[in-house]
Design a protein around this motif. Structure first.
Motif, short mmCIF file in Angstrom:
data_model
loop_
_atom_site.label_atom_id
_atom_site.label_comp_id
_atom_site.label_asym_id
_atom_site.label_seq_id
_atom_site.Cartn_x
_atom_site.Cartn_y
_atom_site.Cartn_z
N THR A 1 0.95 -1.05 0.11
CA THR A 1 0.02 -0.01 0.00
C THR A 1 0.97 1.26 -0.02
OG1 THR A 1 0.13 0.20 2.31
CG2 THR A 1 -1.57 -1.30 1.50
N MET A 2 0.33 2.39 -0.24
CA MET A 2 0.93 3.76 -0.05
C MET A 2 1.50 3.93 1.21
SD MET A 2 1.13 4.88 -3.40
CE MET A 2 1.63 6.35 -3.01
N ASN A 3 1.05 3.20 2.39
CA ASN A 3 1.49 3.49 3.48
C ASN A 3 2.78 2.63 3.84
OD1 ASN A 3 -0.58 5.43 4.44
ND2 ASN A 3 -2.00 3.82 4.53
N ASP A 4 2.95 1.82 3.33
CA ASP A 4 4.11 0.79 3.58
C ASP A 4 5.26 1.33 3.37
OD1 ASP A 4 5.83 -1.40 3.84
OD2 ASP A 4 4.38 -2.83 2.71
N ARG A 5 6.23 1.62 4.12
CA ARG A 5 7.52 2.25 4.17
C ARG A 5 8.15 1.49 3.24
NH1 ARG A 5 9.03 0.52 10.26
NH2 ARG A 5 6.84 0.66 10.34
N ALA A 6 8.13 0.32 2.86
CA ALA A 6 9.11 -0.58 1.86
C ALA A 6 8.85 0.05 0.65
CB ALA A 6 8.67 -1.92 2.10
N LEU A 7 7.71 0.62 0.26
CA LEU A 7 7.51 1.23 -1.03
C LEU A 7 7.73 2.73 -1.05
CD1 LEU A 7 4.22 -0.30 -2.23
CD2 LEU A 7 6.61 -1.22 -2.41
N ALA A 8 8.47 3.10 -0.06
CA ALA A 8 8.99 4.72 -0.13
C ALA A 8 9.74 5.02 -1.17
CB ALA A 8 9.49 4.89 1.35
N PRO A 9 10.85 3.95 -1.74
CA PRO A 9 11.65 4.51 -2.75
C PRO A 9 10.77 4.77 -4.05
CG PRO A 9 12.62 2.68 -1.73
CD PRO A 9 11.22 2.80 -1.05
N LEU A 10 9.75 4.30 -4.09
CA LEU A 10 8.73 4.49 -5.19
C LEU A 10 7.82 5.59 -4.81
CD1 LEU A 10 7.81 1.01 -6.43
CD2 LEU A 10 9.20 2.34 -7.70
N THR A 11 7.15 5.54 -3.71
CA THR A 11 6.02 6.50 -3.33
C THR A 11 6.55 7.85 -3.17
OG1 THR A 11 6.07 5.86 -1.07
CG2 THR A 11 4.54 4.73 -2.50
N SER A 12 7.91 7.87 -2.73
CA SER A 12 8.48 9.39 -2.64
C SER A 12 8.53 10.17 -3.84
CB SER A 12 9.89 8.97 -1.88
OG SER A 12 10.73 8.28 -2.73
N GLN A 13 8.75 9.64 -5.06
CA GLN A 13 8.96 10.01 -6.27
C GLN A 13 7.64 10.03 -7.33
OE1 GLN A 13 11.75 8.26 -9.12
NE2 GLN A 13 11.76 6.43 -7.60
N LEU A 14 6.63 9.41 -6.98
CA LEU A 14 5.49 9.15 -7.78
C LEU A 14 4.08 9.59 -6.97
CD1 LEU A 14 6.49 5.64 -9.21
CD2 LEU A 14 6.64 8.54 -10.61
N ARG A 15 3.34 10.19 -7.62
CA ARG A 15 1.86 10.21 -6.88
C ARG A 15 1.01 9.33 -7.09
NH1 ARG A 15 -0.23 15.67 -9.20
NH2 ARG A 15 -1.57 15.47 -6.99
N SER A 16 0.39 8.92 -6.15
CA SER A 16 -0.81 7.87 -6.16
C SER A 16 -2.03 8.64 -6.80
CB SER A 16 -1.39 7.35 -4.94
OG SER A 16 -2.72 6.69 -5.10
N THR A 17 -2.68 8.05 -7.92
CA THR A 17 -3.76 8.83 -8.69
C THR A 17 -5.11 8.66 -7.65
OG1 THR A 17 -4.42 6.70 -9.54
CG2 THR A 17 -3.19 8.45 -11.10
N GLN A 18 -5.06 7.47 -7.02
CA GLN A 18 -6.17 7.32 -5.93
C GLN A 18 -6.16 8.39 -4.84
OE1 GLN A 18 -8.85 5.33 -6.63
NE2 GLN A 18 -9.81 5.68 -4.42
N GLY A 19 -5.01 8.51 -4.52
CA GLY A 19 -4.99 9.48 -3.18
C GLY A 19 -5.05 10.94 -3.72
N ALA A 20 -4.57 11.16 -5.21
CA ALA A 20 -4.74 12.58 -5.48
C ALA A 20 -6.31 12.95 -6.19
CB ALA A 20 -3.70 13.05 -6.59
N ALA A 21 -7.10 11.92 -6.72
CA ALA A 21 -8.32 12.18 -7.36
C ALA A 21 -9.09 11.01 -7.39
CB ALA A 21 -7.94 12.35 -8.97
N GLY A 22 -9.12 10.41 -6.22
CA GLY A 22 -10.06 9.40 -6.01
C GLY A 22 -11.22 9.48 -5.05
#
Length: 338
Positions: free
Chosen positions: A269-290
Motif C-alpha cells: 500500500t501507499m502507507n507501506d514504508r518498504a515502497l517509499a523509494p517508489l512513493t517518494s517520487q511518484l503520486r498515487s492517482t487514488q490519493g490525488a483524485a479518487g
C-alpha cells in the motif's frame, strides 16, 4: 407495611433497606466513577491512536511487523465504534474521550480519502489489472477490459502461453502491445523503446515502454512485485518485494522522461514504508483524485489496495476501481492530464 426492628429499635437488615451501593447500576451523575470506569477500553483506544500516529516508528526487525501494520492501517479505525459501544454500556466518560481522540487521529490520516476528489475530463485513461494466473475465463476478462475505454492497459500475472488469448480479445481496441515475461502493456498509441526491467526475480516481471500519445511521449512502466506472505513463524515475509521495489525505483529515478506512469500490482500500500523509494517520487492517482480507499484485493471482499497507478509529471483527474472479472484482484483505472 410494618417495619421489622431489632431489639435495639433499629430496622432489621434487609427489611426495607435500599439496594446496596455496590450493586446499583452506574449512573452518569457519578462524576468519580464515570471517569474510573472503562480504563481498559480507554487504553485500547489510545493504543490504536498511538499505532496510527507512530506507525512509521514501529520496527520491522521482527517479522516485518511495521509493514504489516501499515498494510492494514485504516482498519484500526474499527476500534472506534467498538470502544464507543462498550463505553456507552459501561457509562464510561474516559473511554468515550479516548475514542474521540482516536477518531480525530483516524480522520487526520484518512479523512481526506473519504472526500470525492474525482474530476471530469483527462486526456489519457489508464487501466491496470492483475488478471490472475488461475483465472478460469481469461477471454471474458479480456473482453471486459477491452470495453473499459482505456488508452493504456497494463496486465500482470499473464500465464505462459496465454498472451494470444488476451491479445485476441484486445487487439482491435489496442493495436500496439508488448508482453515481457508475465507482464504486458496494450496501447492505442505507438510504443517504442520497450524493454524488460530486471527486478531480481529470474524472469521478467517488470517492463518499460515509451508511448507516443497525441499530447506527447509518456514512459509507461508495468510491474508485478513479488508476493508477500503472513506466516506464523516468520511473520510478514516481504524481503524479495522490498528489494524489487528498490530496483524498480532506481530505474524510474534514472528515467530521463519527464512524464512517467507506473501501473501494477505492487503487493503493498501507499502507507507501506518498504515502497517509499517508489512513493517518494511518484503520486498515487487514488490519493490525488479518487473517492474512498479504492481497495482492490481480494476481489470478493476488498480490504486493501495493492494495485497501484502512480505518476510523475502527469496530473491525476480521477481514479477508481472497475467491476470484478475472473481475477482475485479488481482492475484499477485513472484519467490523467498530460
Amino acid at each position: 407495611m410494618a417495619r421489622t426492628e431489632t431489639s435495639a429499635g433499629t430496622p432489621a437488615p434487609g427489611a426495607d433497606d435500599p439496594e446496596p451501593a455496590e450493586s446499583r447500576t452506574p449512573k452518569w451523575s457519578d462524576s468519580t466513577g464515570r471517569w474510573r470506569r472503562g480504563l481498559i477500553l480507554a487504553g485500547i483506544a489510545l493504543t490504536a491512536a498511538a499505532a496510527m500516529l507512530l506507525h512509521s516508528k514501529v520496527p520491522n526487525a521482527i517479522g516485518n511487523f511495521g509493514s504489516l501494520l501499515q498494510t492494514f492501517l485504516p482498519w484500526l479505525g474499527l476500534v472506534i465504534p467498538v470502544v464507543v459501544g462498550c463505553a456507552l454500556l459501561r457509562r464510561s466518560v474516559s473511554a468515550l474521550a479516548a475514542a474521540l481522540v482516536t477518531a480525530l487521529v483516524w480522520l487526520n490520516l484518512f479523512g481526506g480519502l473519504l472526500v470525492d476528489k474525482t474530476g471530469d475530463g483527462g486526456s489519457l485513461m489508464v487501466v491496470s489489472h492483475n488478471v490472475d494466473a488461475e483465472n478460469s475465463d481469461p477471454e471474458a476478462t479480456a473482453r471486459n477490459l477491452a470495453g473499459s475505454g482505456a488508452d493504456l492497459l497494463a496486465l500482470q500475472e499473464i500465464p505462459e502461453g496465454q498472451e494470444e488469448v488476451y491479445d485476441g480479445q484486445l487487439a482491435q481496441e489496442f493495436p500496439y502491445h508488448s508482453v515481457q515475461g508475465t507482464v504486458g502493456l496494450w496501447s492505442r498509441y505507438p510504443m517504442s523503446r520497450t524493454q524488460d526491467i530486471d527486478i531480481g526475480m529470474g524472469w521478467p516481471r517488470a517492463m518499460r515502454s515509451t508511448v507516443a500519445t497525441p499530447q506527447g511521449e509518456v514512459a509507461a512502466y508495468v510491474a508485478h512485485l513479488p508476493s508477500v506472505r503472513v506466516e506464523f513463524r516468520s511473520g510478514f515475509t516481504a524481503g524479495k518485494r522490498d528489494r524489487a521495489a528498490d530496483t524498480l525505483a532506481e530505474a524510474i529515478a534514472a528515467d530521463s522522461q519527464d512524464r512517467v506512469v507506473l501501473l501494477g500490482d505492487l503487493n503493498g500500500t501507499m502507507n507501506d514504508r518498504a515502497l517509499a523509494p517508489l512513493t517518494s517520487q511518484l503520486r498515487s492517482t487514488q490519493g490525488a483524485a479518487g473517492a474512498g480507499f479504492g481497495f482492490s484485493f481480494p476481489a470478493d471482499f476488498p480490504v486493501t489496495r495493492i494495485d497501484q497507478i502512480l505518476v510523475r509529471g502527469l496530473e491525476p483527474v480521477s481514479s477508481w476501481t472497475l467491476p470484478a472479472t475472473g481475477s482475485d484482484h479488481l482492475p484499477v483505472a485513472a484519467r490523467l492530464d498530460l
